[in-house]
Design an enzyme around this catalytic site. Structure first.
Site, mmCIF file in Angstrom:
data_model
loop_
_atom_site.group_PDB
_atom_site.id
_atom_site.type_symbol
_atom_site.label_atom_id
_atom_site.label_comp_id
_atom_site.label_asym_id
_atom_site.label_seq_id
_atom_site.Cartn_x
_atom_site.Cartn_y
_atom_site.Cartn_z
ATOM 1 N N LYS A 202 -11.304 -23.409 17.449
ATOM 2 C CA LYS A 202 -10.127 -23.283 16.594
ATOM 3 C C LYS A 202 -10.512 -22.947 15.152
ATOM 4 O O LYS A 202 -9.778 -22.238 14.458
ATOM 5 C CB LYS A 202 -9.302 -24.564 16.656
ATOM 6 C CG LYS A 202 -8.634 -24.777 18.013
ATOM 7 C CD LYS A 202 -7.731 -23.615 18.408
ATOM 8 C CE LYS A 202 -6.968 -23.871 19.697
ATOM 9 N NZ LYS A 202 -6.084 -22.751 20.086
ATOM 10 N N ASN B 234 -1.265 -17.789 22.046
ATOM 11 C CA ASN B 234 -1.067 -19.212 22.301
ATOM 12 C C ASN B 234 -1.984 -19.748 23.400
ATOM 13 O O ASN B 234 -2.268 -20.948 23.439
ATOM 14 C CB ASN B 234 0.393 -19.469 22.677
ATOM 15 C CG ASN B 234 0.612 -20.850 23.228
ATOM 16 O OD1 ASN B 234 0.647 -21.836 22.492
ATOM 17 N ND2 ASN B 234 0.751 -20.949 24.552
ATOM 18 N N ALA C 59 -14.750 -26.127 17.208
ATOM 19 C CA ALA C 59 -15.462 -24.899 16.834
ATOM 20 C C ALA C 59 -14.626 -23.666 17.164
ATOM 21 O O ALA C 59 -14.557 -22.718 16.372
ATOM 22 C CB ALA C 59 -16.806 -24.837 17.544
ATOM 23 N N ILE D 234 1.187 -32.484 19.560
ATOM 24 C CA ILE D 234 2.525 -32.146 20.032
ATOM 25 C C ILE D 234 2.731 -32.776 21.407
ATOM 26 O O ILE D 234 1.825 -32.772 22.243
ATOM 27 C CB ILE D 234 2.711 -30.612 20.118
ATOM 28 C CG1 ILE D 234 2.275 -29.953 18.789
ATOM 29 C CG2 ILE D 234 4.154 -30.276 20.436
ATOM 30 C CD1 ILE D 234 3.020 -30.420 17.559
ATOM 31 N N VAL E 19 -6.450 -13.990 30.049
ATOM 32 C CA VAL E 19 -6.747 -13.537 28.690
ATOM 33 C C VAL E 19 -8.240 -13.465 28.395
ATOM 34 O O VAL E 19 -8.641 -12.957 27.338
ATOM 35 C CB VAL E 19 -6.058 -14.438 27.644
ATOM 36 C CG1 VAL E 19 -4.547 -14.264 27.707
ATOM 37 C CG2 VAL E 19 -6.457 -15.902 27.824
ATOM 38 N N SER F 4 -5.192 -25.207 15.573
ATOM 39 C CA SER F 4 -5.054 -26.643 15.828
ATOM 40 C C SER F 4 -5.533 -27.425 14.623
ATOM 41 O O SER F 4 -6.408 -26.961 13.861
ATOM 42 C CB SER F 4 -5.875 -27.054 17.055
ATOM 43 O OG SER F 4 -5.943 -28.466 17.172
ATOM 44 N N TYR G 133 -13.932 -27.526 21.184
ATOM 45 C CA TYR G 133 -12.547 -27.162 20.852
ATOM 46 C C TYR G 133 -12.395 -26.960 19.349
ATOM 47 O O TYR G 133 -11.757 -26.003 18.890
ATOM 48 C CB TYR G 133 -11.607 -28.249 21.360
ATOM 49 C CG TYR G 133 -10.139 -27.909 21.256
ATOM 50 C CD1 TYR G 133 -9.584 -26.899 22.038
ATOM 51 C CD2 TYR G 133 -9.310 -28.610 20.384
ATOM 52 C CE1 TYR G 133 -8.242 -26.591 21.946
ATOM 53 C CE2 TYR G 133 -7.960 -28.311 20.293
ATOM 54 C CZ TYR G 133 -7.427 -27.302 21.078
ATOM 55 O OH TYR G 133 -6.074 -26.997 20.989
#
Length: 246
Positions: free
Chosen positions: A159, A82, A157, A188, A56, A143, A155
């Site tokens: 999201k 995702n 930044a 999760i 991706v 998130s 992470y």
């Protein structure tokens, strides 16, 4: 949107949370394409899910694969972004004198896989939606860390950027009947969560979550289904975190 007979693409869908989302869409009657760069996981997909090998972060490969999906199935109605990788690193680490500050290359790498990828895949899919006048639905997996989580500069930044793009696209794409929403899960109980966080941290999270447990992948998948099906939800970031706030 009627999910039955729709064509859906789920990135990072060969395992974990993405697989739960893909399976739930298939159960609702959609034709589901699962994009992943894990060839082994793609080879073991259950019957009814079509695997697509895709990185991706590779814009040209994404464009080619998305065009191939549209050629084979005639359309793309649903996109679930995702794919991503949980990443933790403190901004300052005094225990590492030779590299006390957060590494910039790792910061950029986290943004590439967690933020740039969402832009790349959405751009490729929306081009086909607009040209074919398809009133599609895009759901980005964000998130709880988008609010800012200690030890997750990169992470968080990324999201937060996903949330910002979600709202921006809801305004720009709504005129074509393309809705953009996001689901922001808490913690999760997937393999990736257990790999990223040690048991002491996970126990602390559970203790501070009002429901006193980690979430389940299918509970996030249910939220995705709700956002796809309701045609008047647009520009929403839906929290699925058991009441936990960081």
């Amino acid at each position: 949107m009627e999910i039955k007979s729709a064509v859906a693409l789920v990135t990072g869908g060969a395992q974990g949370l993405g697989l739960a989302i893909a399976c739930r869409l298939a159960d609702e009657g959609a034709t589901v394409l699962v994009a992943d760069r894990n060839a082994e996981a793609l080879a073991t997909l259950q019957q009814g899910l079509e695997g697509v090998f895709m990185d991706v972060t590779d814009q040209e490969q994404v464009k080619t694969e998305v065009a191939g999906i549209v050629d084979r199935h005639g359309r793309l109605d649903i996109l679930v972004n995702n794919a991503g990788v949980i990443f933790s690193e403190p901004f300052v680490n005094i225990m590492n004198p030779s590299g006390i500050m957060h590494d910039y290359d790792r910061f950029r790498a986290s943004l590439t896989v967690n933020l740039d990828s969402v832009f790349i895949v959405t751009a490729a899919v929306v081009e086909h939606m607009v040209k074919r006048r398809i009133k599609g639905a895009i759901v980005n997996i964000s998130s709880i860390s988008a609010c800012g989580n200690e030890g997750q500069t990169a992470y968080s930044a990324a999201k937060a950027g996903v949330n910002a793009m979600t709202v921006t696209w809801s305004k720009e794409l709504g005129r074509w009947g393309i809705r953009t929403n996001a689901v922001a899960p808490g913690f999760i109980g997937t393999d990736s969560t257990h790999h990223a966080l040690n048991e002491t941290v996970l126990k602390h999270i559970q203790t501070n979550t009002p429901l006193r447990r980690l979430g389940q992948a299918d509970e996030v998948a249910q939220a995705v289904i709700a956002l796809v099906e309701n045609d008047f939800i647009n520009g929403t970031v839906l929290d699925v975190n058991g009441g936990l706030t960081i």
